[in-house]
Design a protein around this motif. Structure first.
Motif, mmCIF file in Angstrom:
data_model
loop_
_atom_site.group_PDB
_atom_site.id
_atom_site.type_symbol
_atom_site.label_atom_id
_atom_site.label_comp_id
_atom_site.label_asym_id
_atom_site.label_seq_id
_atom_site.Cartn_x
_atom_site.Cartn_y
_atom_site.Cartn_z
ATOM 1 N N GLY A 420 -84.287 -34.693 -49.441
ATOM 2 C CA GLY A 420 -84.219 -33.339 -49.982
ATOM 3 C C GLY A 420 -82.946 -33.057 -50.752
ATOM 4 O O GLY A 420 -82.947 -32.211 -51.654
ATOM 5 N N ALA A 421 -81.864 -33.746 -50.419
ATOM 6 C CA ALA A 421 -80.619 -33.537 -51.172
ATOM 7 C C ALA A 421 -80.768 -34.019 -52.605
ATOM 8 O O ALA A 421 -80.277 -33.377 -53.549
ATOM 9 N N ASN A 422 -81.445 -35.150 -52.788
ATOM 10 C CA ASN A 422 -81.716 -35.618 -54.144
ATOM 11 C C ASN A 422 -82.649 -34.663 -54.874
ATOM 12 O O ASN A 422 -82.495 -34.415 -56.074
ATOM 13 N N ALA A 423 -83.627 -34.131 -54.161
ATOM 14 C CA ALA A 423 -84.518 -33.133 -54.762
ATOM 15 C C ALA A 423 -83.721 -31.911 -55.208
ATOM 16 O O ALA A 423 -84.006 -31.318 -56.256
ATOM 17 N N ALA A 424 -82.705 -31.550 -54.421
ATOM 18 C CA ALA A 424 -81.894 -30.363 -54.730
ATOM 19 C C ALA A 424 -81.048 -30.571 -55.979
ATOM 20 O O ALA A 424 -81.022 -29.719 -56.875
ATOM 21 N N THR A 425 -80.360 -31.708 -56.057
ATOM 22 C CA THR A 425 -79.484 -31.929 -57.217
ATOM 23 C C THR A 425 -80.304 -32.178 -58.474
ATOM 24 O O THR A 425 -79.880 -31.801 -59.574
ATOM 25 N N LYS A 426 -81.483 -32.793 -58.335
ATOM 26 C CA LYS A 426 -82.365 -32.946 -59.495
ATOM 27 C C LYS A 426 -82.866 -31.590 -59.977
ATOM 28 O O LYS A 426 -82.949 -31.340 -61.178
ATOM 29 N N CYS A 427 -83.227 -30.735 -59.041
ATOM 30 C CA CYS A 427 -83.719 -29.407 -59.407
ATOM 31 C C CYS A 427 -82.656 -28.626 -60.167
ATOM 32 O O CYS A 427 -82.957 -27.936 -61.153
ATOM 33 N N TYR A 428 -81.413 -28.740 -59.733
ATOM 34 C CA TYR A 428 -80.304 -28.089 -60.433
ATOM 35 C C TYR A 428 -80.244 -28.545 -61.886
ATOM 36 O O TYR A 428 -80.081 -27.732 -62.810
#
Length: 502
Positions: A420-428
């Motif tokens: 989910g952390a990768n999902a978060a930084t990608k979403c940003y």
């Protein structure tokens, strides 16, 4: 309501409060209820720790695969210290300041429920850090989004014990130096505290809230900019008619069609007869495409609001039930999937915006090729569309879901992780890209509309164009459009649709 501070306790925290926190630079404070619950939980845990031969995960045992290693009572504080320093393994770019502030606030909020066992001084120090703008240096890489955001939250917590780095008074410095300037003494962590601090989903949650706040603005601006493009391309309003959307009653679709009808209701361009029977999908299907993204936004928002009103560390302490339970509330799967969904839905806003930009520069509907006088000598708006296309393609690559991946860790004890952390930084990154593509559409549509003069669009659209023209002038001949594009991004970021327009 008062805009001085945000009270934090077990009461439900709403999206509007999150936005006010950032927009009005509020302080934070736990309430009396939260203060008492934190004290009661700590007192209960101290009593349990006095019992001999009882093992509680992460409290008097090792962590992860080392869960069965008993820690002696005189080493409990050292255990928590070691946890923070050993898990501070972040790399990559530094997390933006607003997201760091959200992480601090959300960690305080989670601890305020009184299920984490921390001492009150730890929560007070976190509040002091937030309110004095002592912002820890945190890195974007290092979390698997499953045992909580271990590495980012370790960097968040290092200043509590006088380690790591912070930004204070506009300067990056060692935490020890900032603490000395403020007259603060490093904390001595007690049992469970390190684990309470670094278990949790506050990295993912903070990124998600920041992206949602920005996405809400971009969705509103996408409607207004698309209405501008609609008139600039001289489209027919028939596809916006209420009857069409009533028989496919998706809320976002209906909302978008209603919004565009409002923007175009007093437009002289929209009111005049058209030669074409239909327009390209990027115009005709604005309600269906924008609306789907709005519906996705609402779902993702509901997931994140539920998450930030939760306790996500481990173990969880229940003094009233005389229980200490080890579970998995730190697992980021709900957030990982929601962040991937938000990335996809916002990427489509840029995708369709780029298509409208392409149509505007195509030399159709009485508009000059590439939206410039004397095309050939001048390239006009040819290359901004290239830039938009490249950004849209990048977003498509970024929208590969992070949540479908998992890599085992901690000697296979943590054998499924959310990423989910990768999902978060990608979403940003996706959200930042959407802003750029919409800014290019705005710049192109304003140029196209000026070729329709003296005909006028609707009042709200003309207000937008007039404000934009104060920052970016009509393009008479080739110039460095990078400067215009940067100005357009800044304009879009700061433009606020008047309340009577919404």
């Amino acid at each position: 309501m008062s805009y001085n501070y945000l009270p934090l306790d077990r009461k439900w925290l709403h999206f509007s409060q999150i936005k006010n926190l950032l927009d009005f630079n509020q302080h934070v404070s736990i309430t009396f209820d939260a203060h008492e619950r934190i004290l009661a939980c700590r007192e209960y845990l101290d009593r349990k720790m006095a019992e001999k031969d009882r093992l509680f995960y992460g409290i008097n045992t090792g962590f992860g695969f080392l869960q069965n290693v008993k820690i002696d009572a005189d080493q409990i504080g050292q255990l928590q210290y070691n946890l923070l320093v050993s898990h501070a393994c972040g790399l990559g770019e530094e997390v933006p300041a607003d997201i760091v502030k959200l992480m601090l606030m959300l960690k305080i909020k989670s601890l305020s429920y009184g299920h984490s066992g921390v001492q009150i001084d730890t929560v007070k120090r976190l509040m002091e850090m937030y309110n004095h703008d002592v912002l820890p240096v945190i890195y974007t890489q290092g979390s698997l989004g499953a045992s909580g955001d271990l590495a980012p939250l370790s960097h968040l917590s290092l200043p509590l014990i006088g380690l790591g780095e912070v930004y204070y008074q506009g300067q990056k410095m060692p935490s020890a130096e900032a603490l000395q300037k403020l007259g603060w003494t490093p904390l001595q962590l007690q049992s469970k505290e390190g684990l309470a601090l670094i278990n949790g989903t506050q990295f993912m949650s903070a990124y998600g809230l920041y992206c949602l706040k920005k996405a809400e603005h971009l969705l509103a601006m996408a409607d207004m900019i698309s209405a501008l493009s609609f008139d600039a391309f001289d489209c027919t309003t028939e596809p916006l008619r209420e009857q069409i959307h009533a028989i496919r009653a998706h809320a976002g679709q209906i909302n978008t069609a209603t919004t565009l009808r409002k923007y175009l209701s007093d437009s002289a361009i929209a009111a005049r007869s058209k030669d074409q029977v239909q327009d390209p999908y990027s115009f005709r299907c604005i309600p269906q495409v924008h609306g789907a993204s709005k519906d996705a936004f609402e779902h993702v928002l509901s997931v994140f609001i539920r998450e930030i009103n939760s306790v996500t560390d481990n173990p969880n302490i229940f003094p009233d039930d005389d229980l200490i339970l080890s579970g998995g509330n730190f697992h980021g799967q709900p957030l990982a999937m929601a962040l991937d969904y938000l990335s996809i839905s916002m990427s489509e806003i840029a995708n369709i915006a780029e298509r409208r930009t392409y149509q505007l520069i195509s030399g159709q509907r009485g508009l000059p090729l590439f939206l410039v006088k004397n095309p050939g000598l001048h390239s006009g708006f040819m290359i901004p569309q290239y830039t938009a296309a490249g950004i849209v393609s990048e977003n498509k690559q970024l929208c590969t879901p992070a949540s479908v991946d998992s890599i085992s860790s901690s000697n296979n004890q943590e054998d499924h992780v959310s990423m989910g952390a990768n999902a978060a930084t990608k979403c940003y990154r996706v959200i930042e890209n959407v802003e750029k593509v919409l800014a290019i559409e705005l710049m192109s549509a304003a140029q196209a509309l000026d070729f329709r003069r003296p005909s006028k669009s609707g009042r709200d659209i003309e207000h937008l164009v007039a404000a934009f023209r104060e920052k970016v002038s009509f393009n008479e001949q080739d110039r460095v459009l990078h400067d215009d594009m940067k100005a357009a991004v800044n304009f879009l970021r700061n433009y606020r649709i008047p309340e009577d327009v919404r």
